[in-house]
Design a protein around this motif. Structure first.
Motif, short mmCIF file in Angstrom:
data_model
loop_
_atom_site.label_atom_id
_atom_site.label_comp_id
_atom_site.label_asym_id
_atom_site.label_seq_id
_atom_site.Cartn_x
_atom_site.Cartn_y
_atom_site.Cartn_z
N HIS A 516 0.85 -1.19 0.00
CA HIS A 516 0.00 0.00 0.00
C HIS A 516 0.89 1.23 0.00
N GLU A 518 0.84 5.48 -0.12
CA GLU A 518 0.12 6.75 -0.02
C GLU A 518 1.12 7.89 -0.14
N GLN A 535 -1.05 13.16 -5.97
CA GLN A 535 -1.35 12.27 -4.85
C GLN A 535 -1.39 10.83 -5.36
N ASN A 536 -1.17 9.90 -4.44
CA ASN A 536 -1.30 8.47 -4.74
C ASN A 536 -1.95 7.77 -3.56
N ASP A 537 -2.85 6.88 -3.86
CA ASP A 537 -3.42 5.95 -2.88
C ASP A 537 -3.57 4.62 -3.61
N LYS A 576 -6.80 4.32 -6.06
CA LYS A 576 -8.02 4.96 -5.57
C LYS A 576 -8.16 6.41 -6.03
N TYR A 621 2.56 3.53 -9.95
CA TYR A 621 1.86 4.71 -9.46
C TYR A 621 1.67 5.73 -10.59
#
Length: 880
Positions: A516, A518, A535-537, A576, A621
């Motif tokens: 994961h 973020e 941003q990254n999630d 996401k 990503y």
């Protein structure tokens, strides 16, 4: 086509004649009158000088001797003071061999008995420490570096005839589990009698007759006086320019049922204490990577010893304990803490080559950086090692809270301005993992259960101030937050079977990796500049399951191993931020083949393997991440990265302990293919990652040679080496695909010699040339030629006094300051309990080291600030 070749080579190996795993020879020694004779009995391969077994006849003249080698024929020799020497060459199979001889006395001339420096017994080479040590050697690592056939790299990694060791024992016990620098840099030379090299080493007793290995291990045999005795030693030192200090504490105990090494080292004089605690080999486990994708710009590490440029304040302490509850079990625990502050200062000139008609990017930087390292580790291992049962459980806990600072004055040709940039990176890390390996053998069958699981977390933050190059907006501060959480586990069930000369191994296995990521980029003062594109999630989860097959055939001196693993691969990629969900599935087949043949003192080895991989979180990503103050990267291709590779290697090894000659010649070839091409676009000083859907490949091939020879005169060891490497690849720059090539070659030699009893000389020389360039533009990338020479002279006026002088000269053709010379000197006085040493470093007070390098797309020049001339007085003492 590759599979056909694999099977053809295996079938060819089946034609080699069969020999038994072990032969037992019995017989008698009698004279012509029928009287029994007592004599010495030895056995060895036909036409080979190395003795493989030793025995003696009893009072009735009867003897028994065994042979575990693979030669087709062997020679049995009997000898004695009254019977001379008699030999018979016979087929390698169990049988009776009787000797009827004519007694004859041996006429002895006046001789001087001298022990051989290297002795061989089967797969074990025994190096006598006294044959290579001199008065200046303090720890066993000083002596190992002189032994022919053994190479010690700059980072302390040990290899034997080109192969890295995978076990390091003290009195046959693995106390340090890969951190053997603690032993080589702290166990006194005088405590060790023999350094053993164990070839074809199989540490698991249950697999010794079932799985043959090519692994190499080292074992230190201690003197009787060092066994079961507690030893405590210390060192204190002080000096000037600047104010210098140095301190050490070492406690060690090596008994039959218990071992311990506890070491503290600290200094601000440039010594790299952490290098002793580096892990050079590890067991199979789920590995949790502590490295950060974020970084600060700092001076490049120069190619000179660390003590010449590091401004440090270092503390490191470790304790390692081993107990044996029974003869077949061991429990080891180790605790390590390392605290280091490292300051660097240097200047760099970076020139980025861009396609035609585009202005080159030039960046100049004067940077000062400080790295703060805080690292703590705890490890515990419990092992049961029996002939029919093996259990090993390993637990590791690691935590670090490192942070880096950097201040740089930069200039670039884009806006023709000078800017001072401050950088700060916090990179805490935590990981925990456990691995269980259980093996049970029943007759010719073996059963294995292997399970490993681990978890890690790294919340990192990079802060840059100020920022004036991002879309022409001025920001006081730019901050990149990144948090990565990873969980991995592997379960494998294996079954092995031996049928005569065949060994079959099968394994059903599965692996899960849950990742994961973020990230968020934000600035001060707050602006609307950073939207969801920054941003990254991302959840990036991979699942694998497979059937591994390994087939081995061994007969005589020939062995072939064929691997045929089938792997099912699934990737679940859930991003996401753009709210996308992708699933990929692949079926993978990765065959491999290795061949080995031994002939007398030669080993011929060939191997080939194929690989295929899918996906990579670093390419998954899609939001921008600021990796450094001038590096803003994301992935733009909506495709799964796929790579394929083929690697081959052939080598010829020669080792003869009797003549102390060791040679390794190897040739390698590699080919890789990717469906995506990654590159960079440059916007001012910022590099922006770019990806296009275009297959690209890369080739590389090379030749390497290493050789060492122990010479009978002057207690000498001669080493030579050479290498050649060449290859090609593709680069994507400013959306243009460019073909690039590289080549490098070099050679070197070293000689350690003691011409007279009170002088020892060590000389080494290395030369290398390299060139990387774009096809059609080689004139833009001239060759870089580098040479290095080192002379180390030890003088022993008395047994108590040692004088050392060291001179190092370096040359770099591409640097503005091509020549650099360093000189050091020291004087040491010692007795049985105390050792006083006065050393002077950098006698010529060299202030800067200048170097240059080229890649396919850039030129890089740098100069590094060096430590000034300094003097340090050390007092070593033995407490117990």
């Amino acid at each position: 086509m590759i599979i056909r070749i694999f099977f053809f080579m295996v079938i060819a190996g089946l034609s080699v004649s069969q020999s038994s795993a072990q032969s037992i020879f019995t017989g008698s020694i009698k004279n012509k009158s029928g009287q029994s004779i007592i004599g010495t009995v030895t056995i060895q391969d036909k036409d080979c000088l190395t003795i493989s077994g030793f025995s003696q006849s009893d009072a009735k003249g009867e003897f028994e001797i065994s042979y575990a080698g693979k030669a087709d024929s062997v020679t049995i020799t009997i000898s004695g003071m009254t019977i001379g020497k008699h030999s018979k060459t016979i087929t390698n199979k169990s049988q009776r061999v009787d000797f009827v001889i004519q007694e004859q006395a041996i006429q002895l001339k006046e001789v001087t008995v001298k022990s051989a420096a290297i002795k061989q017994s089967g797969d074990t080479l025994n190096y006598l420490v006294g044959a290579y040590a001199n008065q200046n050697d303090r720890v066993i690592g000083d002596v190992i570096r002189k032994m022919p056939g053994i190479e010690v790299a700059e980072d302390g990694k040990i290899s034997f005839n080109g192969k890295e060791i995978n076990k390091f024992y003290v009195e046959n016990l693995d106390l340090l589990h890969g951190r053997y620098g603690i032993a080589t840099n702290n166990i006194p030379m005088k405590a060790v009698s023999v350094v053993q090299v164990l070839e074809n080493h199989q540490p698991i007793k249950a697999l010794r007759e079932k799985i043959t290995t090519d692994d190499v291990a080292i074992n230190l045999k201690l003197k009787d006086s060092a066994k079961g005795a507690l030893s405590i030693m210390g060192m204190l030192g002080g000096g000037y320019q600047p104010t210098l200090w140095n301190a050490e504490f070492t406690g060690m105990y090596f008994g039959k049922k218990r071992q311990n090494m506890t070491v503290y080292k600290g200094n601000n004089s440039g010594d790299d204490v952490a290098s002793e605690f580096r892990t050079h080999y590890d067991y199979e486990r789920v590995y949790m990577d502590p490295s950060s994708p974020l970084r600060i710009q700092m001076p490049t590490t120069p190619s000179v010893p660390r003590k010449r440029y590091i401004d440090n304040r270092s503390h490191a302490i470790t304790t390692n304990h081993l107990i044996k509850p029974s003869d077949n079990s061991e429990l080891t625990t180790s605790i390590l803490y390392h605290d280091d502050r490292i300051k660097k200062e240097g200047y760099s000139y970076y020139e980025q080559f861009l396609p035609a008609d585009v202005q080159k990017l030039i960046i100049e930087e004067q940077i000062s950086s400080t790295n703060h390292i805080h690292n703590a580790e705890v490890a515990s291992r419990f092992k049961i090692n029996k002939t029919d049962y093996y259990l090993n459980n390993s637990f590791n806990l690691k935590g670090s809270w490192n942070n880096d600072l950097g201040v740089g004055n930069t200039w670039n040709n884009v806006n023709q301005s000078h800017t001072q940039v401050s950088q700060h990176l916090d990179q805490p890390f935590f990981s925990i993992d456990n691995t269980l390996n259980l093996i049970k053998t029943i007759s010719d069958n073996s059963y294995t259960i292997y399970f490993s699981a681990g978890y890690s977390q790294k919340p990192h933050t990079l802060t840059i101030s100020p920022v004036s190059y991002l879309e022409e907006r001025e920001l006081e501060t730019l901050m990149q937050d990144l948090t990565s959480r990873d969980f991995g586990s592997v379960l494998r069930l294996s079954y092995g079977l031996k049928i005569k000369n065949f060994k079959l191994d099968y394994a059903l296995w599965g692996r899960a990796d849950i990742r994961h990521l973020e990230t968020m980029l934000y600035g001060e003062p707050q602006t609307t500049l950073f939207d969801r594109a920054f941003q990254n999630d991302l959840w990036y989860n991979t699942y694998q399951a497979g059937l591994s097959q390994r087939y081995s055939y061994e007969q005589g001196n020939f062995r072939a191993t064929l691997g045929m693993p089938f792997i099912y691969y699934a990737l679940l990629n859930k991003d996401k931020i753009p709210d996308t969900h992708q699933t990929y599935q692949r079926l993978n087949f990765q065959p491999s083949l290795s061949l080995k043949y031994e002939y007398r003192d030669f080993i011929f080895y060939a191997s080939g393997s194929t690989g295929r991989n899918f996906g990579d979180m670093n390419t998954g990503y899609t939001g921008y991440i600021m990796h450094g103050y001038r590096s803003l990267l994301r992935n733009t291709a909506d495709r799964l990265l796929e790579t394929r590779s083929v690697n081959t290697n052939t080598s010829i090894d020669y080792r003869n302990a009797l003549s102390a000659l060791f040679i390794n010649l190897g040739v390698n070839y590699g080919y890789s293919w990717k469906n995506l091409l990654y590159g960079y676009n440059y916007q001012g000083v910022m590099s922006i990652k770019n990806t296009i859907v275009q297959p690209t490949d890369m080739e590389n091939y090379g030749v390497r040679l290493t050789a060492s020879k122990g010479l009978d005169f002057w207690r000498s060891t001669l080493r030579v080496y050479g290498n050649y490497n060449e290859g090609n690849s593709q680069q994507l720059i400013q959306n243009e695909v460019l073909n690039s090539r590289f080549r490098s070659y070099g050679a070197g030699a070293g000689l350690n010699v003691t011409p007279i009893s009170f002088i020892s000389l060590n000389y080494s020389f290395s030369w290398g040339e390299s060139q990387s360039y774009m096809v059609g533009r080689s004139s833009d990338f001239p060759k870089i030629r580098q040479t290095s020479q080192t002379i180390n002279l030890d003088i022993f006026p008395t047994k108590a006094i040692t004088i050392n002088m060291n001179v190092e000269h370096q040359y770099n053709r591409a640097a503005s300051q091509r020549y650099t010379t360093f000189a050091d000197a020291s004087m040491k006085w010692k007795n049985q309990k105390i050792d006083i040493e006065l050393g002077v470093n950098n006698i010529f007070n060299a202030k800067q080291y200048v170097s240059a390098s080229y890649s396919e797309i850039s030129t890089y020049y740098y100069s590094y600030s060096l430590r000034p001339v300094s003097a340090l007085l050390k007092i070593r003492f033995k407490i117990k």
